[in-house]
Design a protein around this motif. Structure first.
Motif, mmCIF file in Angstrom:
data_model
loop_
_atom_site.group_PDB
_atom_site.id
_atom_site.type_symbol
_atom_site.label_atom_id
_atom_site.label_comp_id
_atom_site.label_asym_id
_atom_site.label_seq_id
_atom_site.Cartn_x
_atom_site.Cartn_y
_atom_site.Cartn_z
ATOM 1 N N ARG A 799 0.704 -1.217 0.078
ATOM 2 C CA ARG A 799 -0.072 -0.040 -0.077
ATOM 3 C C ARG A 799 0.753 1.148 -0.115
ATOM 4 N NH1 ARG A 799 -2.995 -1.647 3.536
ATOM 5 N NH2 ARG A 799 -4.419 -2.766 2.163
ATOM 6 N N ASN A 803 0.885 3.777 -3.575
ATOM 7 C CA ASN A 803 0.550 5.283 -3.550
ATOM 8 C C ASN A 803 1.424 6.072 -3.817
ATOM 9 O OD1 ASN A 803 -2.503 5.346 -2.357
ATOM 10 N ND2 ASN A 803 -1.636 3.643 -1.403
ATOM 11 N N THR A 840 -5.466 4.786 -2.256
ATOM 12 C CA THR A 840 -6.534 5.642 -1.680
ATOM 13 C C THR A 840 -7.534 6.042 -2.763
ATOM 14 O OG1 THR A 840 -5.339 7.685 -1.996
ATOM 15 C CG2 THR A 840 -4.732 6.528 -0.006
ATOM 16 N N GLU A 841 -8.790 6.601 -2.436
ATOM 17 C CA GLU A 841 -9.485 6.998 -3.361
ATOM 18 C C GLU A 841 -9.081 8.235 -4.040
ATOM 19 O OE1 GLU A 841 -12.551 5.690 -4.550
ATOM 20 O OE2 GLU A 841 -12.101 4.082 -2.970
#
Length: 981
Positions: A799, A803, A840-841
């Motif tokens: 993660r 990102n 993330t969104e």
């Protein structure tokens, strides 16, 4: 035990469950019993005897609804081994079943005593007479055989939908035919000769002129018995006429009694009887086929009708027009196939009654194709077609991509419909034939019967030959559901035989589910002749009992398997086996299907049972550690089951919180990790150059044993030196794309020797040369595609890096204004697709604005048209990577290679090398197994260049072949370098 050995208990199913009625009992937990295990080990050697409970369970299932646990699994290498096994079985009164791909739909590949794997060591294709014939070993898939024959403009007659996985030996043993074979192109009609081993151990080569003489000497009673049966059949005119009539349509139910009419000698009779005998007469060790022309001019259409009967009624007209294939699909089949990648989404809303015909014409030349198209147009003028969805065209096309999409939907019938069945239900696939002119009536009667018994209809088939398939889903754990299935079968068999005089099995062979109904179709006289034939050939009943002949009227209900619910990604699996030939660990430990089969058995067990404990103990290495994680199984699976993703999930479950924190820390500080890795590679190479490779190998092996093999890489002499510290200087102003050098190419140097240019230098040079310069950002160090963490199941580290790379790429490309060119195919896949679930969104929104392009695609599509090739090499062999398969970029590799070399070869046995980042250093035995066939093919000759598209895959292939692989971009730079430079 290593210090950080993972706890098998972390993979224990956490759901509360009651033991399933068909669970493997505790008495089998120890695996193969003594003295069977030790006797066979002494006979064959330990490496040919699979005895652990996990081995027995993974071989207990095939593509059928049945499941039988073998006592032992044997893996013979040659005819001597097979003869030894048969001799042992005779002497000990044991039973033997041969298994190849395990794609059979009726339990033919399962045994309850000695099961013999005749796939692993039994592959190979030898082209004869410039392709007119081919000698093929039984473990070779139909797809693999046809790949070789295609170079000669030829192909095999049988073309089953499972060609990707089913083996030639299984096709012959079941007389499987497929879409176009009918009754004239199947194995019975196109086999030139066979070599087989009889139950007694006698080897027969039907092509040998002395075969009958030698057989008469070795097996006088067998020869006399066959000739007596032949004389008896030929003396009965009514029976002879009946036999001929039965084979006027497709029929694989029972033994080929027409072999007694077609063969004049015992060897000729045996040659015919072996076809469709389902391993009950002997082991087929070699086949020689008469091949057929590969007509490359193809015209196809997918035509939609208001009902199944309307579609069936159109079939005879296309047959008369010369169509080689007319395939029928009902509404349920069409709707279920939406789960297959590439099938139009609007099919999901097709009206229930809708049906379709896939019609195909094939011709050798343009004039033949035009004639067929004119005939098809004439048929079309008389059809009442419907347009139930916007994607429907009802038009014939020559477009290869469109045609491939039609066939992909059709071939996914069993798996797509089966995959959409209710969770926990068992799938039955039935197959029958009627005279083609009765097809419409048969469709109507079948739909009524299915509805009356509460089964949701799903019908497809080879309509041109009156051959229909349908699926039934029921819960084998419920007695009332099993009785419902039985009631349906009783009526179904009566319907096919009494009303249509059809075949209860058209191409799937008798198997366990039709064996009790054999006499219903053939009558007592012919059936008794089949029993007597079996007695003549296999008097002691050693081979495959109860698979073709069974007097138990309820045999079709014995051994039905329950399908317990497992992880969501794998739950739709129907255990078809299509995934297996693509799996890098197929010949080492387990396949994707077997990983799921083992997991399902854990779910059948009571929590804490001895069987569950044995399965868990083996699962860590056999399933999780030796999964390459390449997910090529997803590409082969018609419904896209990604067993690799499931294994990555299991890796995550095995991590301790401390391991997850360390992995996250490496992601946060990857700039330091990257620099340290480069220094470590340099140090290792310096030691290796001083003769210290053995020392490094010994030290790393000791560390692996002390810590954990899945954490500490093993030093490989083939590892290259470190990459240059500085990347080529580039300018942002005027750049046509942003070039992202993958971390693997920032750590490892390219191959030694000419042309002496690094990958980064090559890409920068050819881009500049083509007038489309690229820019390398100054701050790429410390970034990564996140595959390092993703492949190992480190979610937190994954993660973090996912990102980071997306945020950086969005900035580098000015919010997606420029494409991001990535120079390693696995990293392209990682950034383009695999990072998305971990973003993330906000970063998902940024990712949608990015255009991620593999460097080979950039070079082939954007640069090559602007470049001038000034020097070419003679020959090149290419290794497309599994990531390229996922991205659909393999053609670009070929294009670049063809621009650089006069002759380009893509090996027929090409597959994932399983180096998988560092997995080839963690489990080098995995890469050894995965590359063995491809390496043998590559090393059968020499090439001037060995090309690929990912540095770690190049290292893996160099280790496998002994030849230095390099990026096709480096070769392109050399080929387009101006003269004199």
């Amino acid at each position: 035990m290593p210090l950080l050995e993972p706890d098998p208990e972390t993979l224990r199913p956490g759901t509360a469950r009651a033991p399933a009625p068909d669970r493997v009992t505790d008495g089998s937990a120890a695996g193969t019993p003594e003295p069977l295990r030790s006797e066979l080990t002494a006979l064959l050697g330990a490496d040919k005897v699979l005895w652990k409970i996990s081995d027995l369970v993974r071989y207990a299932s095939d593509a059928s609804p049945y499941r039988f646990l073998p006592r032992v699994v044997l893996v013979p290498e040659d005819l001597d081994d097979v003869s030894a096994i048969l001799s042992y079985a005779h002497g000990k009164g044991r039973e033997v079943v041969f298994r190849a791909a395990g794609t059979s739909l009726n339990g033919q590949a399962q045994g309850e005593d000695i099961l013999v794997d005749v796939r692993r060591h039994w592959t190979g294709v030898e082209v004869l007479d410039d392709g007119a014939r081919a000698r093929i070993r039984p473990g070779t898939t139909v797809l693999r055989a046809n790949a070789t024959l295609a170079r000669y403009g030829r192909l095999l007659g049988p073309d089953p939908a499972s060609a990707i996985a089913c083996t030639v030996g299984g096709v012959v043993a079941n007389n499987a035919s497929g879409m176009t074979a009918g009754t004239t192109r199947n194995s019975y009609r196109t086999l030139a000769s066979l070599t087989f081993v009889l139950p007694s151990g006698t080897v027969v080569d039907t092509a040998d002129p002395a075969a009958d003489e030698e057989l008469a000497h070795a097996e006088p009673q067998l020869c006399a018995g066959l000739l007596a049966l032949k004389a008896e059949i030929e003396a009965d005119e009514e029976l002879t006429a009946r036999i001929r009539a039965k084979y006027a349509i497709k029929n694989t139910n029972g033994y080929r009694l027409d072999a007694f009419l077609d063969g004049a000698t015992p060897v000729q009779i045996l040659r015919g009887l072996m076809v469709g005998s389902e391993g009950t007469f002997g082991f087929i060790s070699e086949t020689v086929f008469d091949t057929l022309p590969l007509d490359r001019r193809i015209t196809s259409a997918l035509l939609f009708f208001p009902s199944l009967t309307a579609a069936a009624a159109a079939v005879p007209r296309f047959n008369e027009a010369g169509a080689i294939a007319v395939e029928l699909m009902d509404g349920n089949t069409l709707r279920a196939s939406v789960s297959v990648k590439g099938v139009p989404a609007d099919w999901a809303a097709l009206p229930r009654a809708t049906a379709a015909l896939l019609v195909e014409f094939r011709a050798p030349d343009e004039s033949g194709q035009e004639a067929f198209e004119e005939a098809a147009a004439e048929v079309m003028r008389g059809l009442d077609l419907v347009v139930p969805a916007a994607s429907v065209t009802n038009a014939f096309t020559r477009d290869a991509g469109t045609i491939a999409g039609y066939w992909k939907a059709r071939k996914a019938f069993v798996t797509a419909v089966g995959g959409s069945r209710p969770s926990g239900t068992t799938l039955i696939t039935e197959d029958f034939a009627v005279p083609p002119d009765r097809l419409a009536d048969a469709c109507e009667a079948l739909l009524e019967l299915q509805s009356r018994h509460g089964f949701d209809a799903a019908v497809a088939g080879h309509a041109a030959h009156g051959n229909l398939h349908f699926l039934l889903a029921f819960d084998a754990a419920r007695l009332d559901d099993v009785e419902r299935y039985d009631a349906f079968m009783q009526e179904f068999c009566a319907l096919v035989v009494d009303r249509f005089d059809g075949s209860l099995k058209a191409e799937h062979a008798t198997g366990r589910n039709i064996a009790p109904f054999l006499e219903r179709e053939w009558g007592p006289r012919a059936t008794e002749l089949m029993w007597r034939t079996k007695q003549v050939i296999d008097p002691e009943g050693v081979l495959a009992p109860r698979i073709v002949l069974d007097r138990d009227p309820r045999a079709h209900l014995r051994g039905l398997k329950t399908i317990p619910k497992v992880e969501a990604v794998a739950d739709p699996c129907i255990e078809c086996g299509f995934c297996e030939p693509t799996c890098p660990s197929e010949d080492l430990t387990t396949t994707p299907r077997q990983r799921i089969v083992l997991r399902r058995e854990m779910m059948r067990q009571a929590d804490g049972s001895p069987v569950e404990a044995g399965l868990l103990d083996a699962y860590g290495y056999d399933a999780v550690d030796t999964c390459a994680g390449d997910s090529t199984c997803k590409l082969a699976c018609p419904v896209g089951i990604d067993t690799g993703a499931m294994m990555k999930g299991f890796r995550h479950l095995r991590h301790t919180p401390r391991e997850e924190r360390i992995a996250a820390l490496t992601a946060k500080n990857f700039r330091v990790v990257e620099a340290s890795a480069r220094l470590a590679v340099a140090a290792g190479n310096a030691i290796g150059e001083r003769g210290g490779d053995r020392l490094l190998e010994s030290v790393t092996r000791l560390a692996r044993r002390a810590v954990r093999p899945d954490l500490v890489p093993e030093w490989l002499p083939q590892l290259p030196g470190r990459a240059a510290r500085e990347l080529p200087r580039t300018a942002r102003v005027g750049a046509s794309a942003v070039y992202y050098p993958a971390c693997v190419n920032r750590i490892f140097a390219g191959p030694e020797g000419p042309p002496g240019t690094s990958l980064a230098e090559a890409l920068v040079a050819v881009s500049e040369r083509a007038g489309k310069p690229v820019w390398i950002p100054e701050d790429v160090a410390g970034t990564c595609c996140a595959t390092i963490w993703h492949s190992k199941g480190y979610d937190a580290g994954n993660r973090i890096m996912a990102n980071r790379i997306v945020e950086a790429a969005w900035g580098w490309t000015a919010g997606g204004a420029l494409p991001l060119v990535v120079d390693a195919s696995s990293c392209t896949l990682g950034i383009a697709e695999e990072v998305v679930p971990y973003l993330t969104e906000d970063n998902r929104a940024l990712h949608r604005e990015l255009t991620v392009v593999d460097s080979l695609v950039w070079a082939a599509d954007e640069l090559l048209p602007e470049l001038t090739v000034s020097r070419r090499t003679g020959s090149a062999v290419v290794h497309p990577t599994c990531s390229m398969e996922h991205l659909g970029d393999t053609e670009q590799l070929r294009v670049l290679a063809e621009a650089c070399a006069d002759e380009v070869t893509v090996p027929d046995d090409v597959g994932c090398c399983a180096f998988a980042g560092d997995r080839g250093m963690l489990h080098k035995e995995l890469t050894d197994a995965a590359t063995a066939k491809e390496a043998a093919e590559v090393n059968s000759r020499t090439y001037d260049a060995y090309l690929s598209a990912n540095r770690m895959c190049e290292i893996g292939m160099e280790r496998a072949t002994g030849h230095p692989y390099r990026s096709a971009l480096i070769e392109l730079e050399r080929a387009t370098r101006p003269p004199g430079r």
